[in-house]
Enzyme design. Structure first.
Site, PDB file in Angstrom:
ATOM      1  N   LYS A   1       0.871  -1.174   0.000  1.00  8.96           N
ATOM      2  CA  LYS A   1       0.000   0.000   0.000  1.00  8.96           C
ATOM      3  C   LYS A   1       0.906   1.221   0.000  1.00  8.96           C
ATOM      4  O   LYS A   1       1.907   1.272   0.722  1.00  8.96           O
ATOM      5  CB  LYS A   1      -0.863  -0.022   1.266  1.00  8.96           C
ATOM      6  CG  LYS A   1      -1.616   1.248   1.530  1.00  8.96           C
ATOM      7  CD  LYS A   1      -3.106   0.986   1.641  1.00  8.96           C
ATOM      8  CE  LYS A   1      -3.935   2.229   1.373  1.00  8.96           C
ATOM      9  NZ  LYS A   1      -4.383   2.355  -0.013  1.00  8.96           N
TER      10      LYS A   1
ATOM     11  N   HIS B   1       8.722   9.184   8.188  1.00  8.86           N
ATOM     12  CA  HIS B   1       9.696   8.087   8.275  1.00  8.86           C
ATOM     13  C   HIS B   1      10.270   8.127   9.692  1.00  8.86           C
ATOM     14  O   HIS B   1      10.968   9.073  10.056  1.00  8.86           O
ATOM     15  CB  HIS B   1      10.800   8.275   7.236  1.00  8.86           C
ATOM     16  CG  HIS B   1      11.918   7.274   7.355  1.00  8.86           C
ATOM     17  ND1 HIS B   1      12.216   6.372   6.356  1.00  8.86           N
ATOM     18  CD2 HIS B   1      12.806   7.050   8.344  1.00  8.86           C
ATOM     19  CE1 HIS B   1      13.244   5.621   6.756  1.00  8.86           C
ATOM     20  NE2 HIS B   1      13.620   6.016   7.961  1.00  8.86           N
TER      21      HIS B   1
ATOM     22  N   HIS C   1      13.794   9.831  -1.958  1.00  6.85           N
ATOM     23  CA  HIS C   1      13.911   8.764  -0.953  1.00  6.85           C
ATOM     24  C   HIS C   1      15.250   8.783  -0.227  1.00  6.85           C
ATOM     25  O   HIS C   1      15.619   7.806   0.417  1.00  6.85           O
ATOM     26  CB  HIS C   1      13.678   7.374  -1.570  1.00  6.85           C
ATOM     27  CG  HIS C   1      12.356   7.258  -2.258  1.00  6.85           C
ATOM     28  ND1 HIS C   1      11.170   7.445  -1.606  1.00  6.85           N
ATOM     29  CD2 HIS C   1      12.040   6.978  -3.545  1.00  6.85           C
ATOM     30  CE1 HIS C   1      10.175   7.283  -2.470  1.00  6.85           C
ATOM     31  NE2 HIS C   1      10.665   7.013  -3.653  1.00  6.85           N
TER      32      HIS C   1
ATOM     33  N   GLU D   1      11.744  -1.567   6.374  1.00 11.90           N
ATOM     34  CA  GLU D   1      12.949  -2.378   6.231  1.00 11.90           C
ATOM     35  C   GLU D   1      13.819  -2.287   7.478  1.00 11.90           C
ATOM     36  O   GLU D   1      13.637  -1.410   8.315  1.00 11.90           O
ATOM     37  CB  GLU D   1      13.764  -1.992   4.985  1.00 11.90           C
ATOM     38  CG  GLU D   1      14.427  -0.640   5.051  1.00 11.90           C
ATOM     39  CD  GLU D   1      15.463  -0.447   3.950  1.00 11.90           C
ATOM     40  OE1 GLU D   1      15.907  -1.412   3.305  1.00 11.90           O
ATOM     41  OE2 GLU D   1      15.848   0.716   3.730  1.00 11.90           O
TER      42      GLU D   1
ATOM     43  N   ARG E   1      23.254  -2.339  10.120  1.00 16.25           N
ATOM     44  CA  ARG E   1      24.544  -1.628  10.145  1.00 16.25           C
ATOM     45  C   ARG E   1      24.382  -0.307  10.874  1.00 16.25           C
ATOM     46  O   ARG E   1      23.281   0.070  11.261  1.00 16.25           O
ATOM     47  CB  ARG E   1      24.975  -1.334   8.702  1.00 16.25           C
ATOM     48  CG  ARG E   1      23.891  -0.580   7.967  1.00 16.25           C
ATOM     49  CD  ARG E   1      24.344   0.031   6.678  1.00 16.25           C
ATOM     50  NE  ARG E   1      23.220   0.457   5.863  1.00 16.25           N
ATOM     51  CZ  ARG E   1      22.584   1.596   5.993  1.00 16.25           C
ATOM     52  NH1 ARG E   1      22.944   2.464   6.913  1.00 16.25           N
ATOM     53  NH2 ARG E   1      21.563   1.910   5.213  1.00 16.25           N
TER      54      ARG E   1
HETATM   55  P1  ADP Z   1      15.304   1.836   0.134  1.00 13.00           P
HETATM   56  O1  ADP Z   1      15.929   0.617   0.698  1.00 13.00           O
HETATM   57  O2  ADP Z   1      15.378   1.903  -1.360  1.00 13.00           O
HETATM   58  O3  ADP Z   1      15.750   3.094   0.810  1.00 13.00           O
HETATM   59  P2  ADP Z   1      12.831   1.786   1.728  1.00 13.00           P
HETATM   60  O4  ADP Z   1      11.922   0.635   1.777  1.00 13.00           O
HETATM   61  O5  ADP Z   1      13.665   2.057   2.930  1.00 13.00           O
HETATM   62  O6  ADP Z   1      13.725   1.678   0.407  1.00 13.00           O
HETATM   63  O7  ADP Z   1      12.009   3.076   1.412  1.00 13.00           O
HETATM   64  C1  ADP Z   1      12.633   4.324   1.185  1.00 13.00           C
HETATM   65  C2  ADP Z   1      11.629   5.443   1.253  1.00 13.00           C
HETATM   66  O8  ADP Z   1      10.575   5.216   0.281  1.00 13.00           O
HETATM   67  C3  ADP Z   1      10.902   5.568   2.569  1.00 13.00           C
HETATM   68  O9  ADP Z   1      11.627   6.313   3.510  1.00 13.00           O
HETATM   69  C4  ADP Z   1       9.642   6.277   2.117  1.00 13.00           C
HETATM   70  O10 ADP Z   1       9.943   7.638   1.868  1.00 13.00           O
HETATM   71  C5  ADP Z   1       9.317   5.642   0.786  1.00 13.00           C
HETATM   72  N1  ADP Z   1       8.412   4.473   0.939  1.00 13.00           N
HETATM   73  C6  ADP Z   1       8.751   3.167   1.106  1.00 13.00           C
HETATM   74  N2  ADP Z   1       7.663   2.374   1.237  1.00 13.00           N
HETATM   75  C7  ADP Z   1       6.590   3.184   1.143  1.00 13.00           C
HETATM   76  C8  ADP Z   1       5.147   2.984   1.192  1.00 13.00           C
HETATM   77  N3  ADP Z   1       4.604   1.774   1.350  1.00 13.00           N
HETATM   78  N4  ADP Z   1       4.349   4.074   1.057  1.00 13.00           N
HETATM   79  C9  ADP Z   1       4.878   5.318   0.876  1.00 13.00           C
HETATM   80  N5  ADP Z   1       6.203   5.563   0.816  1.00 13.00           N
HETATM   81  C10 ADP Z   1       7.056   4.538   0.940  1.00 13.00           C
END
Ligand code: ADP
Length: 446
Positions: free
Chosen positions: A201, A208, A235, A287, A291
């Site tokens: 979703k 964050h 991001h 996630e 580290r």
């Molecule tokens: P990466 O490993 O590429 O950094 P993440 O899963 O940590 O990917 O997500 C990075 C960023 O993407 C998050 O901090 C947020 O800003 C956005 N994001 C990730 N998942 C979602 C989601 N389900 N809905 C809205 N934004 C998301």
């Protein structure tokens, strides 16, 4: 305790790790590419080894060369920092096979958390709330359409091996789903050699919020509170603060305990970060990073705990001496990532620093790997330093940040300092009212 630690990284984080080693009486080995021969982390280390030409694949990512450097210098442990090989399970395994300690979690935990689908399944079983989405990998077109329909648009297609925001596509309507999936797959295949994708979703206005956890692999685990990293561009985090303006101490304790408890059950060793999106009072796991994080200093500032030093202690086999009751949160901290980039176009700006004057005074910390006269090479990440400010209250912290930014002078290159000068003058930032989309919207204004 270790006698000698090799730091498999460069820049500010290599220096940060050296500082912890020195305070523990451990000698340090720096590694560097030919482009980094004059870098600060090389100058300040007890020993240094050149491990190859500028491209990271031939130097900082080259495992045989790092192993040779360990052998030549007799290092008994390796700290990987962040980025490069820090989440490479194979590297951790190879070191252990050579009787060199990897300062980090077990290779098994790195591997599980490195696969976002496996990570989500694992933490869900441990009681951590996750974003609603597909039940693991999405294979066929029909399945994808059905899953997305079930969750409701907008959805986010994500790569299982993704990182740094790559392999992620927002989909507003069914007609765009299949083409976005194909795009996410090919982007991920090219960047990570894996085209597995899943669907989540898409949260429209989340913050964050990440929880710093710490375990000793001997049954003990604690949390060190949260960091709010909602100010992001593409991001990528730009400014972080702790505590989050959106949480109160009840919420913090609740989510912190869920995370610490999960790490206890997992028997996790070392520092880790459990990342969540937070919307309407609910946390959704996205996630886990196995580290040290770039933004770890803000947690250090409000807890008084040296996270790197604890990493080294635990890796050497010590039990965690801290209990949850020892952890108290004091005041407020903000970090600004100072990049060698144009503050509006974000075009990288490598080159010679002709003048460098960092700010000082009470509650001001600058973690950096550069100096006046240093030439920033064009081959690596553009982060050149982190301005970290602490105050008794959020307001004091913001005033101090404004003051510290006004003292910071870097000439010869472009930096992101002007952006932070603008940001701290925005009412939404002053009031702590921003979500993960705020910065992109702000930057798109003329
Ligand atoms: P990466 O490993 O590429 O950094 P993440 O899963 O940590 O990917 O997500 C990075 C960023 O993407 C998050 O901090 C947020 O800003 C956005 N994001 C990730 N998942 C979602 C989601 N389900 N809905 C809205 N934004 C998301």
């Amino acid at each position: 305790m270790f006698d000698k630690v090799l730091i498999a990284n460069r820049g500010e984080i290599a220096l940060r790790i050296q500082r912890a080693c020195k305070e523990l009486g451990i000698s340090t080995v720096a590694v560097h590419s030919t482009a980094d021969a004059e870098a600060m982390h090389v100058r300040l280390a007890d020993e240094s080894v050149c491990i190859g030409p500028p491209p990271a694949s031939d130097s900082y990512l080259n495992i045989p060369r790092l192993l040779a450097a360990c052998e030549i210098t007799g290092a008994d442990a390796v700290h990987p920092g962040y980025g490069f090989l820090s989440e490479n399970a194979r590297f951790a395994e190879i070191l252990e096979d050579h009787n060199i300690t990897f300062i980090g979690p077990t290779s098994e935990h790195i591997r599980v958390m490195g696969d976002k689908i496996a990570a989500k399944e694992t933490v869900q079983k441990l009681g951590i709330p996750v974003v609603p989405g597909s039940d693991g990998e999405v294979k066929g077109d029909d399945e994808a359409l059905k899953v997305a329909e079930g969750i409701g648009y907008p959805v986010l297609v994500k790569a299982a091996s993704g990182g740094g925001g790559r392999g992620m596509k927002v989909v507003q309507k069914a007609a765009d789903l299949l083409s976005s999936m194909a795009a996410a797959r090919s982007e991920s295949k090219a960047a990570f050699g894996d085209d597995t994708v899943y669907i989540e979703k898409f949260l429209t206005k989340p913050r964050h919020i990440e929880i710093q956890v710490f375990g000793d692999g001997q049954g003990n685990a604690i949390h060190l509170g949260e960091r709010d990293c909602s100010l992001q561009r593409r991001h990528q985090k730009v400014l972080e603060e702790a505590p989050s303006p959106a949480l109160n101490s009840d919420l913090r304790t609740k989510i912190g305990e869920v995370c610490a408890d999960a790490m206890k059950k997992l028997n996790y060793r070392g520092a880790g970060t459990i990342e969540f999106l937070y919307e309407d009072g609910e946390f959704y796991f996205i996630e886990m990073n196995t580290r040290l994080q770039v933004e770890h200093p803000i947690t250090e500032m409000i807890t008084g705990i040296d996270i790197v030093l604890e990493q080294i202690r635990v890796a050497s086999g010590s039990q965690l001496t801290l209990t949850q009751d020892d952890i108290t949160f004091s005041g407020h901290a903000i970090e600004c990532r100072i990049n060698a980039e144009h503050a509006r176009t974000f075009r990288p700006s490598p080159g010679r620093i002709t003048y460098w004057h960092p700010p000082g005074g009470l509650g001001v910390r600058v973690d950096s790997g550069v100096y006046q006269g240093y030439s920033i090479p064009p081959y690596y990440d553009s982060l050149i330093g982190k301005l970290v400010v602490h105050g008794k209250t959020r307001n004091e912290c913001l005033m101090r940040l404004k003051r510290a930014l006004s003292e910071f002078v870097i000439d010869g290159i472009e930096t992101t300092i002007p952006l932070f000068n603008e940001l701290i003058r925005q009412p939404d930032i002053a009031n702590g009212m921003y979500d993960i989309h705020w910065l992109e919207k702000f930057l798109s204004k003329p």
